[in-house]
Design a protein around this motif. Structure first.
Motif, PDB file in Angstrom:
ATOM      1  N   GLN A  43       0.815  -1.219   0.000  1.00 51.30           N
ATOM      2  CA  GLN A  43       0.000   0.000   0.000  1.00 51.30           C
ATOM      3  C   GLN A  43       0.846   1.266   0.000  1.00 51.30           C
ATOM      4  OE1 GLN A  43      -3.155  -0.071   2.907  1.00 51.30           O
ATOM      5  NE2 GLN A  43      -4.017  -1.954   2.112  1.00 51.30           N
ATOM      6  N   ARG A  46       1.855   3.992  -5.034  1.00 49.07           N
ATOM      7  CA  ARG A  46       0.738   4.600  -5.751  1.00 49.07           C
ATOM      8  C   ARG A  46       0.290   3.672  -6.878  1.00 49.07           C
ATOM      9  NH1 ARG A  46       4.612   8.831  -5.478  1.00 49.07           N
ATOM     10  NH2 ARG A  46       4.176  10.219  -3.724  1.00 49.07           N
ATOM     11  N   HIS A  47      -0.995   3.677  -7.140  1.00 46.78           N
ATOM     12  CA  HIS A  47      -1.633   2.939  -8.246  1.00 46.78           C
ATOM     13  C   HIS A  47      -1.825   1.456  -7.964  1.00 46.78           C
ATOM     14  CE1 HIS A  47      -0.957   6.683 -10.278  1.00 46.78           C
ATOM     15  NE2 HIS A  47       0.357   6.514 -10.291  1.00 46.78           N
ATOM     16  N   ASP A  49      -3.944  -0.229  -6.115  1.00 42.84           N
ATOM     17  CA  ASP A  49      -5.130   0.079  -5.321  1.00 42.84           C
ATOM     18  C   ASP A  49      -5.992  -1.147  -5.037  1.00 42.84           C
ATOM     19  OD1 ASP A  49      -4.340   2.762  -5.362  1.00 42.84           O
ATOM     20  OD2 ASP A  49      -5.404   3.128  -7.252  1.00 42.84           O
ATOM     21  N   LYS A  54      -6.448  -1.282  -0.682  1.00 43.91           N
ATOM     22  CA  LYS A  54      -6.376  -0.019   0.072  1.00 43.91           C
ATOM     23  C   LYS A  54      -7.717   0.365   0.694  1.00 43.91           C
ATOM     24  CE  LYS A  54      -2.430   1.903  -2.363  1.00 43.91           C
ATOM     25  NZ  LYS A  54      -1.997   2.659  -3.538  1.00 43.91           N
ATOM     26  N   LEU A  56      -9.751   2.837   0.665  1.00 41.44           N
ATOM     27  CA  LEU A  56      -9.638   4.118   1.363  1.00 41.44           C
ATOM     28  C   LEU A  56     -10.996   4.684   1.787  1.00 41.44           C
ATOM     29  CD1 LEU A  56      -6.762   5.824  -0.670  1.00 41.44           C
ATOM     30  CD2 LEU A  56      -6.633   4.506   1.444  1.00 41.44           C
ATOM     31  N   ASP A  72       0.377   5.316  -0.448  1.00 44.42           N
ATOM     32  CA  ASP A  72       0.567   6.138  -1.658  1.00 44.42           C
ATOM     33  C   ASP A  72       1.714   7.133  -1.510  1.00 44.42           C
ATOM     34  OD1 ASP A  72      -1.495   4.893  -3.011  1.00 44.42           O
ATOM     35  OD2 ASP A  72      -3.003   6.369  -2.437  1.00 44.42           O
ATOM     36  N   GLU A 223      -6.455  -3.053 -13.692  1.00 42.85           N
ATOM     37  CA  GLU A 223      -5.482  -2.254 -12.946  1.00 42.85           C
ATOM     38  C   GLU A 223      -4.057  -2.710 -13.271  1.00 42.85           C
ATOM     39  OE1 GLU A 223      -5.844  -0.992  -8.651  1.00 42.85           O
ATOM     40  OE2 GLU A 223      -4.357  -2.591  -8.382  1.00 42.85           O
TER      41      GLU A 223
END
Length: 317
Positions: A43, A46-47, A49, A54, A56, A72, A223
């Motif tokens: 985690q 970045r990217h 996800d 994550k 969030l 991130d 992704e």
């Protein structure tokens, strides 16, 4: 409820994958004016996800965002290691304390957690393979005696019982003698109250299966393909392990069907969960006290975690 340091000055929520630790961490941070420090090795990127979970949106309670750290913070293809994590953790921990809020560490990467809980001696220095081989071949008793002679004021004598830590300490001493800068961030005082989340094995496997289906249906393959299209090699993605490794293999036609992808990933994640549990048991054997909370009923688990904290000297208990 406000945070007042007593016997403990932070909370750690750890557990194997798919045991509900994020939901507990967010509940604890919300209840006790806390900020979350992630202890998840993937985690940080970045990217990553969906595959890293994550989630969030979980960091919002009753419309209020729970602050989080060490998520991130770096881009692929860079490598982020335990040393990097330890130094970034110390900075985040100190900043959170300076605001009078409670650091709540949440994650399942055993080495990251262990590095800050048990104060690993980690430094940036070149590897001296010849010295390392020589030290590995030397009996622990001889190494411990040598370390005590060189560092008679050693503050944690139990370190002398662990060969890897004695070797690391001797390597640092030799690096300093050779003129290398081995300084690292000042370690803040960390007094953790540790809660572990746990599920009965069948429930955990069910949770892993459900979450994996959701991630695949939620665009995990897309992704991974997008990250590769941005310039990240398949080899680098495979090094990230689990979802990123197996999705990369599928996208390279090294895994033929989505059914085979699911089955291989399901097995790999279960094996990973067992390794996490083994690591946490090792921490307990080395003196780390973990207060285990059943997450069979998620709301009851969160309530139990809050109850345990209320019983400590954080808040005059």
């Amino acid at each position: 409820m406000s945070y007042n340091a007593g016997e403990y000055n932070c909370v750690v929520i750890l557990g194997a994958t798919a045991t509900g630790k994020t939901s507990v961490g967010v509940a604890v941070a919300s209840a006790f004016n806390g900020e979350i420090i992630s202890a998840d090795s993937r985690q940080t990127y970045r990217h990553l996800d969906i595959g890293s979970g994550k989630d969030l949106d979980e960091y919002v309670v009753d419309g209020k965002k729970i602050p989080y750290h060490l998520i991130d913070i770096i881009d692929l293809p860079a490598e982020y290691n335990v040393y990097n994590y330890q130094q970034d953790f110390y900075k985040a921990f100190t900043e959170i304390q300076s605001r009078g809020t409670l650091p709540v560490v949440v994650g399942g990467t055993g080495m990251y957690l262990d590095a800050v809980i048990r104060d690993y001696q980690l430094v940036n220095m070149p590897v001296n393979e010849e010295l390392h081989k020589q030290l590995e071949e030397t009996p622990l008793e001889e190494l411990a005696a040598r370390l005590l002679e060189l560092q008679p004021d050693l503050h944690t004598k139990c370190d002398l019982l662990e060969k890897d830590r004695v070797i690391k300490a001797l390597e640092i001493i030799e690096a300093k003698k050779a003129g290398y800068d081995t300084t690292s961030s000042q370690r803040p005082e960390i007094k953790p109250f540790i809660i572990g989340t746990v599920l009965p094995r069948p429930k955990q496997w069910e949770s892993i299966s459900k979450r994996l289906k959701e991630r695949l249906d939620g665009g995990m393959l897309e992704e991974v393909q997008g990250i590769h299209d941005s310039g990240i090699t398949w080899e680098r993605l495979e090094k990230l392990g689990l979802e990123y490794r197996y999705c990369s293999l599928y996208l390279q036609n090294k895994i033929e069907t989505k059914e085979e992808l699911f089955e291989k990933l399901f097995i790999a994640i279960r094996q990973f969960a067992k390794r996490q549990e083994t690591w946490f048991r090792m921490m307990e054997k080395k003196g780390v006290q973990i207060n285990w909370v059943s997450m069979e009923d998620k709301n009851a688990g969160k309530a139990r975690a809050i109850e345990l904290i209320n019983q400590t000297s954080f808040y005059g208990g």
